[in-house]
Design a protein around this motif. Structure first.
Motif, PDB file in Angstrom:
ATOM      1  N   ALA A 143      29.601 -42.921  40.832  1.00 30.37           N
ATOM      2  CA  ALA A 143      30.541 -41.989  40.192  1.00 30.37           C
ATOM      3  C   ALA A 143      30.699 -40.724  41.017  1.00 30.37           C
ATOM      4  N   LYS A 144      31.734 -39.965  40.648  1.00 29.74           N
ATOM      5  CA  LYS A 144      31.980 -38.629  41.193  1.00 29.74           C
ATOM      6  C   LYS A 144      31.896 -37.605  40.066  1.00 29.74           C
ATOM      7  N   ALA A 145      31.406 -36.420  40.374  1.00 28.51           N
ATOM      8  CA  ALA A 145      31.381 -35.322  39.400  1.00 28.51           C
ATOM      9  C   ALA A 145      32.640 -34.491  39.594  1.00 28.51           C
ATOM     10  N   VAL A 146      33.420 -34.361  38.518  1.00 26.58           N
ATOM     11  CA  VAL A 146      34.701 -33.665  38.593  1.00 26.58           C
ATOM     12  C   VAL A 146      34.556 -32.187  38.251  1.00 26.58           C
ATOM     13  N   SER A 147      33.780 -31.865  37.221  1.00 21.63           N
ATOM     14  CA  SER A 147      33.602 -30.473  36.801  1.00 21.63           C
ATOM     15  C   SER A 147      32.257 -30.321  36.113  1.00 21.63           C
ATOM     16  N   ALA A 148      31.850 -29.059  35.912  1.00 22.40           N
ATOM     17  CA  ALA A 148      30.562 -28.776  35.264  1.00 22.40           C
ATOM     18  C   ALA A 148      30.680 -27.514  34.425  1.00 22.40           C
ATOM     19  N   LYS A 149      29.999 -27.497  33.296  1.00 26.88           N
ATOM     20  CA  LYS A 149      29.934 -26.299  32.465  1.00 26.88           C
ATOM     21  C   LYS A 149      28.653 -26.320  31.649  1.00 26.88           C
ATOM     22  N   GLU A 150      28.188 -25.127  31.278  1.00 27.26           N
ATOM     23  CA  GLU A 150      26.976 -25.013  30.465  1.00 27.26           C
ATOM     24  C   GLU A 150      27.354 -25.114  28.985  1.00 27.26           C
ATOM     25  N   VAL A 151      26.612 -25.939  28.261  1.00 27.33           N
ATOM     26  CA  VAL A 151      26.899 -26.148  26.840  1.00 27.33           C
ATOM     27  C   VAL A 151      25.614 -26.020  26.037  1.00 27.33           C
ATOM     28  N   LEU A 193      21.197 -31.211  39.916  1.00 28.37           N
ATOM     29  CA  LEU A 193      22.476 -30.578  40.208  1.00 28.37           C
ATOM     30  C   LEU A 193      23.352 -31.491  41.055  1.00 28.37           C
ATOM     31  N   LEU A 194      24.624 -31.584  40.695  1.00 28.96           N
ATOM     32  CA  LEU A 194      25.590 -32.405  41.410  1.00 28.96           C
ATOM     33  C   LEU A 194      26.713 -31.539  41.950  1.00 28.96           C
ATOM     34  N   ASP A 195      27.243 -31.947  43.089  1.00 31.12           N
ATOM     35  CA  ASP A 195      28.419 -31.269  43.630  1.00 31.12           C
ATOM     36  C   ASP A 195      29.650 -31.702  42.835  1.00 31.12           C
ATOM     37  N   THR A 196      30.435 -30.729  42.452  1.00 26.81           N
ATOM     38  CA  THR A 196      31.650 -31.037  41.695  1.00 26.81           C
ATOM     39  C   THR A 196      32.873 -30.946  42.614  1.00 26.81           C
ATOM     40  N   GLY A 197      33.997 -31.382  42.110  1.00 24.28           N
ATOM     41  CA  GLY A 197      35.221 -31.378  42.899  1.00 24.28           C
ATOM     42  C   GLY A 197      35.690 -32.776  43.233  1.00 24.28           C
ATOM     43  N   GLY A 198      34.834 -33.779  42.949  1.00 23.62           N
ATOM     44  CA  GLY A 198      35.248 -35.160  43.153  1.00 23.62           C
ATOM     45  C   GLY A 198      35.225 -35.632  44.581  1.00 23.62           C
ATOM     46  N   LYS A 199      34.523 -34.934  45.477  1.00 22.84           N
ATOM     47  CA  LYS A 199      34.501 -35.343  46.885  1.00 22.84           C
ATOM     48  C   LYS A 199      33.316 -36.251  47.199  1.00 22.84           C
ATOM     49  N   LYS A 200      32.158 -35.983  46.591  1.00 28.06           N
ATOM     50  CA  LYS A 200      30.973 -36.781  46.857  1.00 28.06           C
ATOM     51  C   LYS A 200      30.824 -37.893  45.835  1.00 28.06           C
ATOM     52  N   GLU A 201      30.516 -39.090  46.336  1.00 25.75           N
ATOM     53  CA  GLU A 201      30.205 -40.215  45.462  1.00 25.75           C
ATOM     54  C   GLU A 201      28.687 -40.350  45.360  1.00 25.75           C
ATOM     55  N   TYR A 202      28.226 -40.610  44.149  1.00 27.17           N
ATOM     56  CA  TYR A 202      26.789 -40.708  43.893  1.00 27.17           C
ATOM     57  C   TYR A 202      26.443 -42.061  43.294  1.00 27.17           C
ATOM     58  N   LEU A 203      25.226 -42.505  43.574  1.00 27.93           N
ATOM     59  CA  LEU A 203      24.579 -43.543  42.777  1.00 27.93           C
ATOM     60  C   LEU A 203      23.701 -42.791  41.784  1.00 27.93           C
ATOM     61  N   ILE A 204      23.930 -42.999  40.495  1.00 32.83           N
ATOM     62  CA  ILE A 204      23.244 -42.223  39.456  1.00 32.83           C
ATOM     63  C   ILE A 204      22.598 -43.177  38.461  1.00 32.83           C
ATOM     64  N   ALA A 205      21.302 -43.006  38.248  1.00 32.06           N
ATOM     65  CA  ALA A 205      20.556 -43.785  37.263  1.00 32.06           C
ATOM     66  C   ALA A 205      19.961 -42.830  36.236  1.00 32.06           C
ATOM     67  N   GLY A 206      20.055 -43.188  34.955  1.00 29.64           N
ATOM     68  CA  GLY A 206      19.532 -42.289  33.926  1.00 29.64           C
ATOM     69  C   GLY A 206      19.452 -42.957  32.572  1.00 29.64           C
ATOM     70  N   LYS A 207      19.311 -42.136  31.544  1.00 25.96           N
ATOM     71  CA  LYS A 207      19.158 -42.613  30.176  1.00 25.96           C
ATOM     72  C   LYS A 207      20.477 -42.492  29.421  1.00 25.96           C
ATOM     73  N   SER A 208      20.747 -43.490  28.611  1.00 25.33           N
ATOM     74  CA  SER A 208      21.981 -43.488  27.819  1.00 25.33           C
ATOM     75  C   SER A 208      21.839 -42.593  26.596  1.00 25.33           C
ATOM     76  N   GLU A 209      22.898 -41.866  26.281  1.00 25.23           N
ATOM     77  CA  GLU A 209      22.961 -41.087  25.043  1.00 25.23           C
ATOM     78  C   GLU A 209      24.034 -41.636  24.110  1.00 25.23           C
ATOM     79  N   GLY A 210      24.654 -42.736  24.492  1.00 20.39           N
ATOM     80  CA  GLY A 210      25.684 -43.352  23.668  1.00 20.39           C
ATOM     81  C   GLY A 210      27.015 -42.624  23.748  1.00 20.39           C
ATOM     82  N   ASN A 211      28.050 -43.272  23.297  1.00 20.48           N
ATOM     83  CA  ASN A 211      29.390 -42.675  23.236  1.00 20.48           C
ATOM     84  C   ASN A 211      29.875 -42.150  24.587  1.00 20.48           C
ATOM     85  N   GLY A 212      29.611 -42.901  25.646  1.00 18.16           N
ATOM     86  CA  GLY A 212      30.086 -42.508  26.966  1.00 18.16           C
ATOM     87  C   GLY A 212      29.321 -41.352  27.584  1.00 18.16           C
TER      88      GLY A 212
END
Length: 275
Positions: free
Chosen positions: A101-109, A155-174
């Motif tokens: 995947a690519k990271a498009v944007s980031a925000k603190e929630v 931390l991931l680079d945003t902007g959609g330029k870097k492609e990552y292999l990402i493994a993690g835990k599911s939280e459901g609902n996408g």
């Protein structure tokens, strides 16, 4: 003077003498230097005569202990995050979701409150999923992580330029969650063998155990175990030859062994005793 008058004067004199007797000279107490006094028997230890320490109230020690427990319970974790090195195949097998995947944007929630009522902050990454290697049927739209690496955030680079292999835990609902200890690598840094192994080969060995060899010599303890020697053979390198080019495969007899190469394991490898 008459005998009665002399008796009265003696009684008055005795009373006055009694009034002038120092308090410290009362029977049963002995005066000591510095103004202190010893009890019956006259014994006095070192420091007699110095101001004596005040006795702590009986309830105070338990109160102090309770306060210590309370403060320790509210203490924040140290600003550090350490992870035990694992083979990429282990990270794949341990994860609920593995995507490219690519990271498009980031925000603190805000993500609710902790047990003390303080808000929990997380970084929400909006992502564009390219491919799912493991996980639910629904595409992943958001990835969450802690706000800093000090608390195991990734931390991931945003902007959609870097492609990552990402493994993690599911939280459901996408949604999924990642930490600093999860497998997150730029796609371009993966070897061809690692990329091919994501499709099938890693999954073939998820019932196997990969044990890290810390120093030579080291030995397997069971037939379903593969010995990962990169750490010992390549000066604590967790991205060595076995990590880049090998997968631990379960064979037809239930044993496990390393398999190298991009092609799927051949049947003769699965059926023979030695790799």
């Amino acid at each position: 003077k008459s005998e009665a008058e002399r008796g009265g004067e003696e009684a008055n004199g005795s009373a006055k003498a009694t009034e002038r007797r120092p308090q410290s000279a009362r029977p049963g107490r002995t005066q000591v230097p510095g103004g202190g006094s010893a009890g019956p028997g006259g014994g006095c230890g070192i420091g007699a005569g110095w101001p004596q320490p005040r006795t702590m109230p009986a309830a105070l020690p338990s109160l102090l202990a309770w306060l210590a427990v309370l403060l320790l319970g509210r203490a924040r974790p140290a600003d550090a995050c350490s992870c035990s090195p694992i083979h990429p195949q282990q990270a794949f097998c341990n994860a609920d979701v593995v995507i490219r995947a690519k990271a498009v944007s980031a925000k603190e929630v805000d993500s609710g409150n902790d047990i003390y009522g303080n808000p929990i902050k997380r970084i929400q990454y909006e992502i564009k999923q390219i491919k799912m290697f493991k996980g639910p049927d629904q595409d992943i739209e958001f990835i969450y992580t802690a706000p800093s690496t000090a608390v195991c955030g990734r931390l991931l680079d945003t902007g959609g330029k870097k492609e990552y292999l990402i493994a993690g835990k599911s939280e459901g609902n996408g949604k999924m969650h990642i930490t600093l200890c999860d497998l997150v690598s730029t796609w371009d840094s993966l070897t061809p063998t690692q990329k091919k192994s994501l499709n099938q080969r890693y999954q073939m060995g998820c019932e196997c155990k990969i044990s890290r060899c810390l120093s030579i010599p080291c030995f397997v303890s069971s037939s379903d175990e593969c010995l990962w020697t990169d750490w010992a053979m390549e000066k604590n390198n967790v991205d060595g030859r076995q990590a880049k080019h090998y997968a631990c495969i379960k064979r037809s007899d239930g044993s496990c062994a390393w398999y190298r190469g991009m092609a799927p394991p051949k049947q003769e490898f699965l059926d023979i005793e030695d790799p």
